[in-house]
Design an enzyme around this catalytic site. Structure first.
Site, PDB file in Angstrom:
ATOM      1  CG  ASP A  13      -1.780  -1.222   1.341  1.00 50.79           C
ATOM      2  OD1 ASP A  13      -2.415  -1.613   0.354  1.00 50.79           O
ATOM      3  OD2 ASP A  13      -1.787  -1.831   2.432  1.00 50.79           O
ATOM      4  CE  LYS A  16       3.519  -2.296  -4.534  1.00 57.97           C
ATOM      5  NZ  LYS A  16       2.951  -1.983  -3.204  1.00 57.97           N
ATOM      6  N   GLY A  40      -3.817  -4.154  -4.533  1.00 60.38           N
ATOM      7  CA  GLY A  40      -4.640  -3.124  -5.157  1.00 60.38           C
ATOM      8  C   GLY A  40      -3.836  -1.869  -5.407  1.00 60.38           C
ATOM      9  CG  HIS A  41      -1.093  -1.159  -7.978  1.00 54.43           C
ATOM     10  ND1 HIS A  41      -0.536  -1.336  -6.742  1.00 54.43           N
ATOM     11  CD2 HIS A  41      -0.320  -1.882  -8.841  1.00 54.43           C
ATOM     12  CE1 HIS A  41       0.530  -2.115  -6.838  1.00 54.43           C
ATOM     13  NE2 HIS A  41       0.667  -2.474  -8.102  1.00 54.43           N
ATOM     14  CD  GLN A 223       0.766  -8.807  -2.520  1.00 58.39           C
ATOM     15  OE1 GLN A 223       1.644  -9.328  -3.191  1.00 58.39           O
ATOM     16  NE2 GLN A 223      -0.505  -8.929  -2.833  1.00 58.39           N
TER      17      GLN A 223
END
Length: 454
Positions: A13, A16, A40-41, A223
């Site tokens: 988180d 990235k 999740g991005h 991650q």
């Protein structure tokens, strides 16, 4: 570039997605190399705000090929939904390629993941329950199904249903689980997987050939380092290897092909799920960071645990990944604070530790040793260069640089795509080893070449 790895330097988180989106301007290929839809991005650009779980962030650049590499485990219904949403909002996915060697997540993986997490009780890991771990387990046990299997529709269906029935029997007898809906769910997943046929490619050869033609390639991890299966805070980790070393395995490139490794870190620290977190704040300051930083999981929606920046852990991540550059995100969130603390060492039973302890039993018990610095109490979200930042902000960044001994390449000062500062830096000297003085000798010009604004 031509081959640059973007890796999370904390517990995930870190931002990235934004960094990758910006770097895509210079790339011809972007490759996601591990993880699944447990990641999740969040990307915000001219098309709007997107939460991507499987599709690489570079999909928004029409001149770029976005690749889901062989190291990723794919939930076909999630990937199908992401493609449909992107197309529905005007983003072409014609250049999306998926490795035929990537393994598929099936409903029985998800069911087993949730059963096992529930049965752990107080010892739960904090999994997202998306089936990631069981899918990687099947891969290692040579029982998995892969994207290329859909090219033989009849054989693919037979394999999925046979595997489902074997696992359903175990879950029903061992865990007294209701598995009556499992076959229908598998049929839905089979249909979704087969709908992705047009995107399947020999991505390893595709990327290698492009690189030999002079293309620039961006490798995107999910991650973060501290969630790595081998190098993270085991067992409170993910089921794959987010570290830069796995970028080669998850894409099919050789180690000598990699030129740069950029680590992404927040200006503070967050963590989702269970596990040790030395600098965690459970007070009003922690709640302030959570609210101002919108610290709620992209994948799960769970509130993230928040704390001060941990430079011991960041030094560890820099070493494990061989970082050549550092990207610092959410620096603007700290603007509301009068003073800021930074963890520069740990204390354990009267001993000062400058390095992350290898034993988790020790890491769980360490206390942070803080250095406190003044805040800047100024809105920095419109800053376009280092010169636009308050001196207190520059001092905070220099504190990070001089502890980690990695040059800063990019600073994010807001959620929007344009709210960032690119920082070209001269090389810094190596970081002192254990037992060596933290302060290195000054450069010939009388100052540290790594310092900002000097």
């Amino acid at each position: 570039m031509p081959v640059l790895v973007v890796v999370g330097a904390q517990w995930g988180d870190e931002g990235k997605g934004k960094v990758t989106d910006l770097l895509c301007e210079q790339a011809h290929f972007v490759v996601r190399y591990q993880g699944g839809n447990n990641a999740g991005h969040t990307v915000e650009n001219k098309y709007g705000k997107f939460a991507l779980h499987l599709v690489p962030s570079g999909i928004f650049n029409r001149d770029l090929v976005a690749v889901v590499g062989n190291g990723v485990v794919i939930d076909p219904t999630v990937l199908r939904a992401e493609i449909d949403e992107l197309e529905g909002r005007g983003v072409s996915t014609a250049n999306l390629k998926v490795s035929g060697k990537a393994h598929l997540i099936m409903p029985y993986h998800i069911m087993l993941d949730q059963i096992q997490e529930t049965r752990l009780g107080k010892g739960k890991i904090g999994t997202t329950g998306r089936g990631i771990g069981p899918a990687y387990s099947d891969k290692a046990a040579r029982q998995g199904v892969r994207m290329q299997d859909v090219l033989d529709p009849e054989g693919f269906r037979e394999r999925v249903i046979a595997t489902m029935r074997a696992k359903a029997e175990v879950m029903a007898k061992t865990y007294d689980q209701d598995v009556s809906s499992l076959e229908a769910e598998c049929e839905r997943y089979i249909d979704a997987a087969e709908s992705l046929r047009a995107h399947i490619d020999d991505t390893e050869l595709l990327v290698w050939s492009a690189l030999r033609r002079g293309a620039s390639v961006l490798l995107e991890g999910a991650q973060g380092t501290l969630l790595d299966l081998d190098h993270g805070t085991y067992p409170y980790v993910t089921s794959s290897n987010p570290v830069a070393g796995y970028a080669c395995v998850g894409t099919g490139l050789g180690p000598i092909d990699i030129n740069e490794i950029w680590g992404v870190t927040k200006a503070y620290t967050t963590r989702v799920g269970e596990g040790p977190f030395p600098t965690e704040l459970t007070d009003e300051t922690g709640e302030t960071l959570r609210e101002l930083g919108c610290e709620f999981g992209t994948t799960t929606g769970r509130p993230r645990r928040c704390g001060w920046l941990d430079l011991v852990a960041l030094r560890y991540a820099a070493r494990i990944n061989g970082m050549t550059g550092l990207c610092i995100t959410k620096l603007d969130v700290l603007s509301a604070l009068d003073t800021i603390k930074v963890c520069t060492a740990y204390s354990y039973k009267g001993e000062t530790l400058d390095e992350l302890p290898p034993a988790q039993a020790v890491f769980r018990e360490v206390e942070p040793v803080y250095e406190e610095v003044p805040g800047w109490k100024t809105d920095i979200s419109n800053a376009k260069s280092v010169q636009d930042l308050p001196q207190e902000t520059i001092d905070y960044l220099n504190l990070i640089i001089n502890n980690v001994r990695i040059p800063v390449s990019l600073v994010s000062v807001g959620a929007k795509r344009e709210q960032h500062i690119k920082v070209p830096y001269p090389a810094v000297e190596r970081r002192p080893g254990p037992g060596e003085p933290r302060e290195l000798e000054d450069q010939k010009d009388g100052g540290h070449s790594s310092d900002m604004g000097r």
